[in-house]
Design an enzyme around this catalytic site. Structure first.
Site, PDB file in Angstrom:
ATOM      1  CB  SER A   4      40.563  39.049  39.492  1.00  0.00           C
ATOM      2  OG  SER A   4      40.949  39.735  40.669  1.00  0.00           O
TER       3      SER A   4
ATOM      4  CD  GLU B 175      33.198  40.198  42.086  1.00  0.00           C
ATOM      5  OE1 GLU B 175      34.167  39.551  42.522  1.00  0.00           O
ATOM      6  OE2 GLU B 175      32.840  40.160  40.895  1.00  0.00           O
TER       7      GLU B 175
ATOM      8  CG  HIS C 116      37.134  38.208  43.605  1.00  0.00           C
ATOM      9  ND1 HIS C 116      36.762  39.020  42.559  1.00  0.00           N
ATOM     10  CD2 HIS C 116      38.482  38.028  43.490  1.00  0.00           C
ATOM     11  CE1 HIS C 116      37.840  39.327  41.853  1.00  0.00           C
ATOM     12  NE2 HIS C 116      38.886  38.732  42.384  1.00  0.00           N
TER      13      HIS C 116
END
Length: 468
Positions: free
Chosen positions: A210, A330, A402
């Site tokens: 990330s 995600e 995610h």
């Protein structure tokens, strides 16, 4: 006192309920470094050095490398993480203990096998995520025991300044990219010292997820970082969240000053955090960029202007290997933050209608820009592998969301037990495939190569001319 205040109570403490320390009965081990002697612990099959200082800095000042010391510096407990608001992604794991926080957060952790090696081990430096406002390179969530054991590598986790402390540009007061300078200072410390811990300073891989992966993408274009690493692994880098970043940074800073209403050089930590959160409301510009408003600002040293990024990446590419990838769904967890979309996503009948939006936003924010970066690096001489996580746990509405890959690498079953994003997953199944991924990541760090993998849950392949 509200919950945010409770979360930051006594941030100056060096130990509390959320502070990771070596067991009291753990044998200790001393290591001689160029700066002095560091004392760590032997914990089963691992050697750990926690809370090793790599730099110092006053508020809004660049980091200064840690000075040499006399005697023995204990490294038996985590250093504090940068002050930060409550973590918002509750789907990741059930509530956990909160580590101490302090502006003096310039610490790193080193974990390696206890068994000595005939040759130096590959070094993997973890740059944590958290949208540049949350996280730490240590703590329960990033316990590297499994990847160290399965991969026979040394893992270093770094802290760096976040939010207004590391990424708030205010002319004459706060340089925009202090957090990036912290990362450079930590990497320089690793380069200079890791041989003392059995690591190979000639084989350093940066890996991050990330915002951590986004950081590494920026470091690829920072010439001052060239000698500090050799390979990179980018997991779910939100590279599409950079449209109009320069204008947003100026607006964010103006909002912050208006909300704080105090001298930011001397303001207390809690008012600064409240102003940090309040400053994000009402921002203009690209709606995805507004979702991660605190981030490196292009054109402010050491981050180059956006117009120079491609040329700098082309210059660097021939000297690195890269592993770049993302997860299929995600954006599902971010859609979940919008009440109407959350209700649609969790309802069986309406869930199929939210998936096209998830795919479109995932592609714009994560997949497409990651592939563009991978192809640019490959065309310019890098050896590049790409991957995608397609694994969708039963019992959750988020799919391959995610952060879904984090449990394959970090912490243990106890930490992840009850994680909403893992649904009904059997831990033994997760850890079995996790072992494959951990060895794959560590193998890439060792050699710059990775095996081809193709199954319904995960795919990995070398990027080449036929795949452009």
């Amino acid at each position: 006192m509200d919950h945010d205040d409770e979360q930051l109570a006594s941030p100056e403490k060096t130990a509390d309920a959320g502070f990771q320390r070596a067991p009291a009965d753990a044998p200790t081990v001393d290591v001689e470094t160029p700066n002095g002697t560091v004392r760590g612990s032997i914990e089963g099959a691992l050697r750990r050095f926690r809370g090793v200082r790599y730099a110092t800095a006053a508020r809004f000042e660049p980091p200064v490398a840690a000075a040499p010391w006399e005697g023995v510096q204990e490294a038996l407990g985590d250093g504090p993480m940068c002050p930060q608001p409550r973590f918002g992604m509750t789907m990741l794991a059930l509530p956990k203990r909160i580590p101490p926080m302090a502006e003096d957060c310039f610490f790193l952790n080193i974990t390696g096998p206890a068994e000595p090696s005939e040759s130096p081990r590959p070094v993997m430096v973890w740059v944590h995520g958290g949208a540049y406002v949350n996280g730490s390179g240590s703590g329960e969530i990033y316990d590297p025991s499994r990847i160290v054991t399965d991969g026979d590598v040394i893992v270093v986790g770094i802290n760096y300044r976040l939010g207004v402390f590391g990424f708030l540009p205010i002319d004459g007061v706060a340089p925009a990219n202090l957090g990036v300078l912290d990362q450079l200072a930590a990497l320089d410390w690793v380069k200079q010292n890791i041989a003392s811990f059995g690591g190979d300073p000639g084989n350093i891989t940066l890996f991050g997820q990330s915002a951590g992966a986004d950081s590494i993408a920026h470091l690829l274009a920072v010439t001052e970082a060239d000698h500090l690493y050799h390979r990179v692994i980018l997991q779910s880098a939100p590279l599409g969240l950079s449209v109009g970043r320069e204008a947003l940074a100026a607006e964010l800073s103006a909002n912050f000053l208006a909300k704080l209403g105090d001298d930011l050089r001397t303001a207390a930590v809690l008012p600064m955090l409240h102003a940090q959160v309040a400053a994000t409301t009402g921002l203009s510009g690209d709606f995805l960029t507004r979702g991660m408003p605190y981030a490196p600002t292009p054109g402010v040293w050491p981050v180059p202007p956006s117009a120079e990024w491609h040329a700098l990446l082309e210059r660097r590419a021939g000297q690195i290997d890269a592993l770049i990838g993302s997860n299929r769904d995600e954006f599902s967890v971010f859609i979940d933050s919008v009440p109407a979309l959350r209700r649609a996503q969790t309802a069986r009948l309406s869930r199929p209608f939210t998936r096209p939006l998830t795919y479109a936003l995932t592609r714009r924010a994560f997949t497409a820009p990651a592939l563009r970066l991978a192809r640019l690096l490959e065309r310019s001489g890098a050896t590049v592998f790409t991957y995608r996580v397609d694994w969708r746990p039963a019992g959750t509405p988020w799919g391959a969301c995610h952060c879904i890959e984090l449990p394959f690498f970090w912490a243990d079953e106890q930490f992840w037990r009850g994680s909403p994003m893992l649904g009904d997953t059997d831990w033994s199944d997760l850890d079995r495939f996790g072992r494959v991924l951990r060895r794959t990541w560590a193998g890439f760090a060792r050699t710059g190569r990775a095996p081809e993998i193709s199954n319904p849950n995960f795919s990995l392949a070398r990027l080449g001319p036929g795949l452009r």
